[in-house]
Design a protein around this motif. Sequence first.
Motif, PDB file in Angstrom:
ATOM      1  N   GLN A   1     -93.696  -0.447 -39.740  1.00 13.91           N
ATOM      2  CA  GLN A   1     -93.316   0.743 -40.492  1.00 13.91           C
ATOM      3  C   GLN A   1     -93.172   1.910 -39.530  1.00 13.91           C
TER       4      GLN A   1
ATOM      5  N   GLU B   1     -91.310   6.322 -42.822  1.00 11.59           N
ATOM      6  CA  GLU B   1     -91.577   5.551 -44.040  1.00 11.59           C
ATOM      7  C   GLU B   1     -92.917   5.945 -44.652  1.00 11.59           C
TER       8      GLU B   1
ATOM      9  N   ASP C   1     -92.524   9.332 -46.193  1.00  7.90           N
ATOM     10  CA  ASP C   1     -91.830   9.199 -47.477  1.00  7.90           C
ATOM     11  C   ASP C   1     -92.803   8.766 -48.573  1.00  7.90           C
TER      12      ASP C   1
END
Length: 86
Positions: A63, A67, A70
């Motif tokens: 990741q 990400e 988010d």
Amino acid sequence: MIILKNDYEIVADNNQYILRHKTVPKSGKIYYSIIGYYTQLAGALRGYLNDCIKVEVSKQEHQTIHEILDLIHELSTYINEEMRDV
């Protein structure tokens, strides 16, 4: 009781808020893992956010920081929208 996403919930007694995570193994019996005890609802919601992030980061997937950011934004928006009507 406050029901949250991802099988989390917050319960309370006269002294504290309790953040817990529900799991249902193959046996079908419901179990609750206590994530934390908090004196304020805001602390329990921060605990929820932190635990969701920890679970996501602990996955064995690659990741990016974007990400995870988010995810933080998504969960923060969810919490703010749910608390707006309170």
